[in-house]
Design an enzyme around this catalytic site. Structure first.
Site, PDB file in Angstrom:
ATOM      1  N   ARG A 104       0.852  -1.189   0.000  1.00 10.47           N
ATOM      2  CA  ARG A 104       0.000   0.000   0.000  1.00 10.47           C
ATOM      3  C   ARG A 104       0.892   1.244   0.000  1.00 10.47           C
ATOM      4  NH1 ARG A 104      -2.454   0.053   6.245  1.00 10.47           N
ATOM      5  NH2 ARG A 104      -0.448   0.372   7.254  1.00 10.47           N
ATOM      6  N   CYS A 108       2.220   8.741  -5.558  1.00 14.44           N
ATOM      7  CA  CYS A 108       2.957   9.990  -5.422  1.00 14.44           C
ATOM      8  C   CYS A 108       1.927  11.093  -5.220  1.00 14.44           C
ATOM      9  CB  CYS A 108       3.785  10.266  -6.667  1.00 14.44           C
ATOM     10  SG  CYS A 108       4.356  11.990  -6.675  1.00 14.44           S
ATOM     11  N   ASN A 142      -3.985   8.210   4.740  1.00 19.23           N
ATOM     12  CA  ASN A 142      -3.601   7.468   5.950  1.00 19.23           C
ATOM     13  C   ASN A 142      -2.140   7.716   6.287  1.00 19.23           C
ATOM     14  OD1 ASN A 142      -3.935   5.202   7.972  1.00 19.23           O
ATOM     15  ND2 ASN A 142      -2.294   4.369   6.715  1.00 19.23           N
ATOM     16  N   GLU A 143      -1.897   8.091   7.537  1.00 20.02           N
ATOM     17  CA  GLU A 143      -0.543   8.219   8.082  1.00 20.02           C
ATOM     18  C   GLU A 143       0.434   8.845   7.091  1.00 20.02           C
ATOM     19  OE1 GLU A 143       0.579   4.521  10.012  1.00 20.02           O
ATOM     20  OE2 GLU A 143      -0.697   5.038  11.705  1.00 20.02           O
ATOM     21  N   CYS A 149       9.355  11.539  -2.387  1.00 20.05           N
ATOM     22  CA  CYS A 149       9.312  10.892  -3.706  1.00 20.05           C
ATOM     23  C   CYS A 149      10.285  11.593  -4.656  1.00 20.05           C
ATOM     24  CB  CYS A 149       7.877  10.984  -4.233  1.00 20.05           C
ATOM     25  SG  CYS A 149       7.690  10.397  -5.911  1.00 20.05           S
ATOM     26  N   CYS A 151      10.169  11.122  -8.137  1.00 18.56           N
ATOM     27  CA  CYS A 151       9.680  10.961  -9.505  1.00 18.56           C
ATOM     28  C   CYS A 151       9.841  12.266 -10.287  1.00 18.56           C
ATOM     29  CB  CYS A 151       8.220  10.513  -9.488  1.00 18.56           C
ATOM     30  SG  CYS A 151       7.052  11.860  -9.203  1.00 18.56           S
ATOM     31  N   CYS A 154       7.884  15.205  -8.950  1.00 21.09           N
ATOM     32  CA  CYS A 154       8.379  15.746  -7.675  1.00 21.09           C
ATOM     33  C   CYS A 154       9.654  16.552  -7.886  1.00 21.09           C
ATOM     34  CB  CYS A 154       8.583  14.623  -6.672  1.00 21.09           C
ATOM     35  SG  CYS A 154       6.995  14.002  -6.077  1.00 21.09           S
ATOM     36  N   GLU A 302      -6.617   5.943  15.649  1.00 24.77           N
ATOM     37  CA  GLU A 302      -6.329   4.524  15.857  1.00 24.77           C
ATOM     38  C   GLU A 302      -5.766   4.394  17.252  1.00 24.77           C
ATOM     39  OE1 GLU A 302      -3.876   2.760  12.790  1.00 24.77           O
ATOM     40  OE2 GLU A 302      -5.082   3.675  11.211  1.00 24.77           O
ATOM     41  N   TRP A 311       4.029  -6.394  10.555  1.00 27.78           N
ATOM     42  CA  TRP A 311       2.901  -7.297  10.511  1.00 27.78           C
ATOM     43  C   TRP A 311       3.321  -8.687  10.944  1.00 27.78           C
ATOM     44  CZ3 TRP A 311       3.591  -2.792   8.099  1.00 27.78           C
ATOM     45  CH2 TRP A 311       2.490  -1.933   7.999  1.00 27.78           C
TER      46      TRP A 311
END
Ligand code: GLA
Ligand code: ZN
Length: 654
Positions: A104, A108, A142-143, A149, A151, A154, A302, A311
């Site tokens: 996930r 960019c 998210n977070e 980056c 690329c 960028c 969270e 994980w």
């Protein structure tokens, strides 16, 4: 009423479970269910074909059970088709190549092509749901980290950002001091982002590095501002936030949350409760820091709900009392919404071992019961969200300091984050509320302002601190203050602490980066403290000596000074000390300023106060795995491991 939330991923579960899940959450005491994060693939299974039917249904089920939702924009996880069919949307790594997709967060956030698609999905969601009574608030992405980056878009964006800042390459060369090592830039397209360091970051030009970090942080702030405006277009009253976390590429949180309506954080305190002094009050520090983003109560999007270990391998199981205690701790530091992560541990995907509240077997369990206790307890305090923390003490934080000191370490055993925590730790140990706030925060209302290592110099801050001290406040500064100019170059021709020399009434005659070596300083009051990392050898210019070195060629020289300034004072701490040094200093300062302390608190016990028109609550939290007992005036307070006791104004325990 403080709100309790729960992260739920209906798209991971069979439709037949939704009803029962919602009923169980409601019975538990949940008010808001956090949905849709990472679900772009289900919302837009093929380019341009949208399917919100499942989300409509999930929201209906939740609403029917009397709960609202926090809707998350799913932009952290774009569908595979977006990356394969539009490779310009993929983030590039420090190696200057596109990252391999498959997990996930590959997007960019600056890519115009990504913005087109992300803009469209956010638009579709907002058009459909914004302003509906079921929707309590929105979370963006998210977070988010700052944007490192590399690329092509960028690179282009970094060059444009610099061009806007400096106008000409000549001005950039002057600001960056590029005559060193023939680093002169002759065309904008020669500027690169930070690529794979074949060498450590500290081989790079610090002026370039600081601008690069500022740019990377600006991208994140720009991204949340952009998404918020898409949502607000359909509901001008929408509450929009994002779930922050501490990460390698820290954004400038104050700049980021200035674009948002409420500060929010993902809170995963350690399950092996730290007993080492360095980390004893780390959770408390994190929470006070988050509250400072907007200088008001905040949300936890969270909250620890089960064994983590994202994980694998798995982390240890939360001790009894931990889920409830840590949730209460967030409230004690100003949380008005606590959303647990996550309802049930996933049966598939990389995160299957990161445990939610329920295990895979779906039975009621100990963790669920603890969250139930937390909910019951809050129900007895319905007006708590009308209270807040009021602090006499401010601890100033600067993103520039963080960026500059991270990339150019000054010495071993000396780090910005540790400096901040040492001061915060002393406040906690004395039971004193402290706001961790940005350096440009107005100082009126505070009695003491703690300014550890203001390294990249803001001369306006020096003036504000002088006015603050002149009017009766106490400012505390430390080593490595006033070292750099705004471009992160050393200041020429001024003796340290440069802009703060007058306020502190002393100069740094010489310094010694002692690294891991430890030595003692002796205070004039008879205290003896270990110091490490750094020693400023001070020459008072009006200040009194508070402590002196006892070793090396500067034995007898001042290590800590105290200067009367107008109606107030300024302290200067020239070395990095052990905890006891800060405890002793702040005890003296709080006494001088009549800031009440709670004497005799055992290590690891925190006391914070929330107050407002509705009353005043004192929170006593034992953030250790040992029972604690101490005297509070005439009374004795006993706390089980991880227990929170709440005292009302009338001295009643809740
Ligand atoms: C982060 C993420 C969540 C989840 C947790 C796991 O906080 O935001 O999606 O992956 O970590 O602990
Ligand atoms: Zn990019």
């Amino acid at each position: 009423m403080i709100k309790v939330g729960m992260a739920y991923y209906p798209e991971h579960w069979d439709r037949s479970l939704w009803e029962e899940d919602a009923a169980r959450m409601k019975a538990l005491g949940v008010h808001v269910v956090r949905l849709a994060e990472f679900a772009w693939g289900r919302m837009e299974p093929e380019e341009g074909r949208f399917d919100f039917s499942w989300l409509d249904e999930a929201i209906d089920v939740i609403a029917r059970h009397g709960m609202q939702v926090i809707l998350c924009t799913p932009t952290n996880s774009a569908p595979v088709w977006l990356y394969t069919d539009h490779p310009e949307t993929v983030q590039w790594g420090r190696n200057g190549r596109p990252t391999d997709i498959g997990i996930r967060g590959h997007r960019c956030i600056q890519s115009p092509v990504f913005r087109r698609y992300a803009g469209r999905i956010v638009d579709e969601m907002a058009r459909r749901y914004a302003g509906r009574p079921e929707v309590y608030a929105w979370q963006i992405d998210n977070e988010l980290e700052s944007n490192h980056c590399t690329c092509p878009s960028c690179r282009e964006a970094f060059r444009r950002w610099l061009e806007e800042k400096y106008g000409t390459v000549a001005a950039l060369n002057r600001a960056w001091g590029t005559d060193v090592w023939s680093g002169q830039i002759t065309r904008w397209d020669q500027v690169q982002p930070l690529l794979a360091p074949d060498c450590l970051p500290d081989w790079h030009n610090p002026a370039f590095m600081l601008d690069y970090e500022r740019f990377a942080a600006w991208c994140t702030a720009d991204y949340v501002r952009w998404q918020r405006q898409l949502i607000r277009h359909f509901d001008p009253d929408a509450i929009v936030t994002t779930n922050s976390c501490f990460c390698g590429n820290m954004p400038d949180f104050h700049q980021e949350f200035a674009q948002l309506d409420v500060a929010a954080y993902d809170n995963y305190p350690p399950m092996d409760v730290p007993e080492d002094p360095e980390t004893l009050y780390s959770n408390a520090f994190a929470l006070d820091f988050i509250r400072g983003f907007k200088r008001k109560n905040f949300w936890i999007l969270e909250q620890l709900g089960g064994a983590g270990g994202c994980w694998s391998p798995m982390g240890v199981a939360p001790e009894p009392g931990m889920i409830e205690g840590y949730a209460m701790q967030t409230v004690a530091h100003g949380a008005d919404l606590v959303s647990f992560f996550r309802w049930r541990s996933s049966c598939s995907g990389a995160e299957m071992l990161g445990h939610g509240v329920l295990d895979h077997d779906n039975r009621d369990n100990r963790r669920l019961a603890e969250i139930g206790n937390f909910c019951r307890r809050l129900e007895k305090l319905p007006a708590l969200d009308e209270t807040g923390l009021h602090s006499d003490v401010a601890l100033l934080y600067g993103a520039d300091q963080e960026f500059a000191l991270k990339n150019q370490r000054q010495s071993r055993n000396f780090a910005y984050w540790t400096q901040l925590k040492l001061f915060h730790d002393a406040c906690m140990g004395l039971g004193v509320n402290v706001d961790v706030v940005a350096e440009d925060t107005p100082l009126d209302g505070y009695k003491a302002v703690l300014v550890p290592t203001h390294y990249v110099t803001d001369r306006a801050l020096a003036e504000r601190l002088e006015a603050f001290a002149a009017a009766g406040g106490t400012a505390v500064l430390t080593n490595r203050s006033g070292v750099k100019d705004a471009h992160n170059n050393c200041i020429f021709g001024e003796t340290l602490p440069t802009a703060f020399r007058k306020l502190c009434g002393c100069r740094v005659e010489e310094y010694d980066a002692i690294g891991e070596r430890r030595m003692r300083i002796a205070s004039v009051n008879g205290g003896s403290y270990l110091v490490t990392g750094w020693c400023d050898i001070l020459e008072p210019e009006g200040a009194q000596v508070w402590a002196r070195y006892t070793e090396k060629f500067y034995a007898g020289a001042a290590a800590v000074t105290k200067n009367a300034f107008g109606a107030g004072r300024a302290y200067y701490v020239g070395a990095v000390g052990e905890r006891a040094l800060y405890r002793a200093l702040l005890t003296e300062i709080f006494r001088e300023l009549s800031i009440p302390v709670v004497p005799g608190l055992p290590d690891g016990v925190e006391v914070t106060t929330r107050s407002g028109a509705e009353g005043c609550y004192r929170f006593f939290f034992n953030n250790t795995l040992r029972g604690k007992s101490f005297a509070l005036g005439e009374r004795r307070v006993t706390l089980r491991p991880l227990e929170m006791k709440i005292e009302t104004e009338g001295g009643e325990w809740l």
